[in-house]
Design a protein around this motif. Structure first.
Motif, PDB file in Angstrom:
ATOM      1  N   MET A   1       0.822  -1.108   0.345  1.00 21.13           N
ATOM      2  CA  MET A   1      -0.141   0.015  -0.136  1.00 21.13           C
ATOM      3  C   MET A   1       0.908   0.969  -0.227  1.00 21.13           C
ATOM      4  N   LYS A   2       1.028   2.063  -0.878  1.00 20.52           N
ATOM      5  CA  LYS A   2       1.345   2.876  -1.312  1.00 20.52           C
ATOM      6  C   LYS A   2       1.491   4.617  -1.264  1.00 20.52           C
ATOM      7  N   ILE A   3       1.416   5.592  -0.402  1.00 20.11           N
ATOM      8  CA  ILE A   3       0.566   6.935  -0.490  1.00 20.11           C
ATOM      9  C   ILE A   3       1.294   7.175  -1.633  1.00 20.11           C
ATOM     10  N   ASN A   4       0.599   7.839  -2.657  1.00 18.53           N
ATOM     11  CA  ASN A   4       0.443   9.154  -3.596  1.00 18.53           C
ATOM     12  C   ASN A   4       0.510  10.338  -3.525  1.00 18.53           C
ATOM     13  N   LEU A   5       1.038  10.572  -3.269  1.00 21.20           N
ATOM     14  CA  LEU A   5       1.213  12.593  -3.392  1.00 21.20           C
ATOM     15  C   LEU A   5       0.394  13.206  -4.635  1.00 21.20           C
ATOM     16  N   ASN A   6       0.405  12.817  -5.317  1.00 23.00           N
ATOM     17  CA  ASN A   6       0.023  13.415  -6.682  1.00 23.00           C
ATOM     18  C   ASN A   6      -1.521  12.405  -7.611  1.00 23.00           C
ATOM     19  N   GLU A   7      -2.109  11.857  -6.170  1.00 22.12           N
ATOM     20  CA  GLU A   7      -3.827  12.029  -6.270  1.00 22.12           C
ATOM     21  C   GLU A   7      -4.309  12.530  -5.885  1.00 22.12           C
ATOM     22  N   ALA A   8      -5.007  13.106  -6.624  1.00 21.63           N
ATOM     23  CA  ALA A   8      -6.373  13.922  -5.671  1.00 21.63           C
ATOM     24  C   ALA A   8      -6.447  13.534  -4.437  1.00 21.63           C
ATOM     25  N   SER A   9      -7.077  12.225  -4.328  1.00 16.47           N
ATOM     26  CA  SER A   9      -7.599  11.349  -3.556  1.00 16.47           C
ATOM     27  C   SER A   9      -6.962  11.564  -1.670  1.00 16.47           C
ATOM     28  N   THR A  10      -5.645  11.879  -2.248  1.00 17.74           N
ATOM     29  CA  THR A  10      -4.799  11.694  -1.263  1.00 17.74           C
ATOM     30  C   THR A  10      -4.489  13.053  -1.065  1.00 17.74           C
ATOM     31  N   ARG A  11      -4.223  13.822  -1.732  1.00 16.32           N
ATOM     32  CA  ARG A  11      -4.447  15.088  -0.748  1.00 16.32           C
ATOM     33  C   ARG A  11      -5.687  15.983  -0.741  1.00 16.32           C
ATOM     34  N   ARG A  12      -6.975  15.544  -0.907  1.00 18.57           N
ATOM     35  CA  ARG A  12      -7.862  15.680  -0.126  1.00 18.57           C
ATOM     36  C   ARG A  12      -8.242  15.323   1.271  1.00 18.57           C
ATOM     37  N   GLY A  13      -7.541  13.617   1.447  1.00 18.28           N
ATOM     38  CA  GLY A  13      -7.563  12.612   1.788  1.00 18.28           C
ATOM     39  C   GLY A  13      -6.882  13.791   3.519  1.00 18.28           C
ATOM     40  N   ILE A  14      -5.766  14.203   3.297  1.00 18.73           N
ATOM     41  CA  ILE A  14      -4.447  14.424   3.921  1.00 18.73           C
ATOM     42  C   ILE A  14      -5.513  16.103   4.703  1.00 18.73           C
ATOM     43  N   ALA A  15      -6.000  16.358   3.949  1.00 20.59           N
ATOM     44  CA  ALA A  15      -6.643  17.948   4.498  1.00 20.59           C
ATOM     45  C   ALA A  15      -7.776  17.377   5.638  1.00 20.59           C
ATOM     46  N   MET A  16      -8.502  16.509   5.229  1.00 17.26           N
ATOM     47  CA  MET A  16      -9.776  15.941   5.741  1.00 17.26           C
ATOM     48  C   MET A  16      -9.472  15.043   6.941  1.00 17.26           C
TER      49      MET A  16
END
Length: 73
Positions: A1-16
């Protein structure tokens, strides 16, 4: 399981997740004193902040598109 900072869902997830943490802090320790736990869990803000954290964690850990590596199975 990798965290890809280029994906929009990852950035939204971090903010949430960060927003949920801040809300949980405000609900529990934001008044400068330790709250009564029974009173805290009765507040809707407590449960909403936990839901935001869980939703954010799911957004961080799940990819936008399913991987095609295991498509043969």
């Amino acid at each position: 399981m990798k965290i890809n900072l280029n994906e929009a869902s990852t950035r939204r997830g971090i903010a949430m997740f960060i927003g949920g943490c801040a809300a949980l802090y405000h609900v529990t320790l934001g008044h400068g004193e330790l709250p009564d736990f029974n009173q805290v869990v009765e507040k809707a803000e407590f449960w909403l902040s936990l839901a935001a954290q869980v939703s954010g964690a799911i957004g961080i850990l799940s990819p936008d598109r399913p991987s095609l590596e295991n498509a043969d199975e």
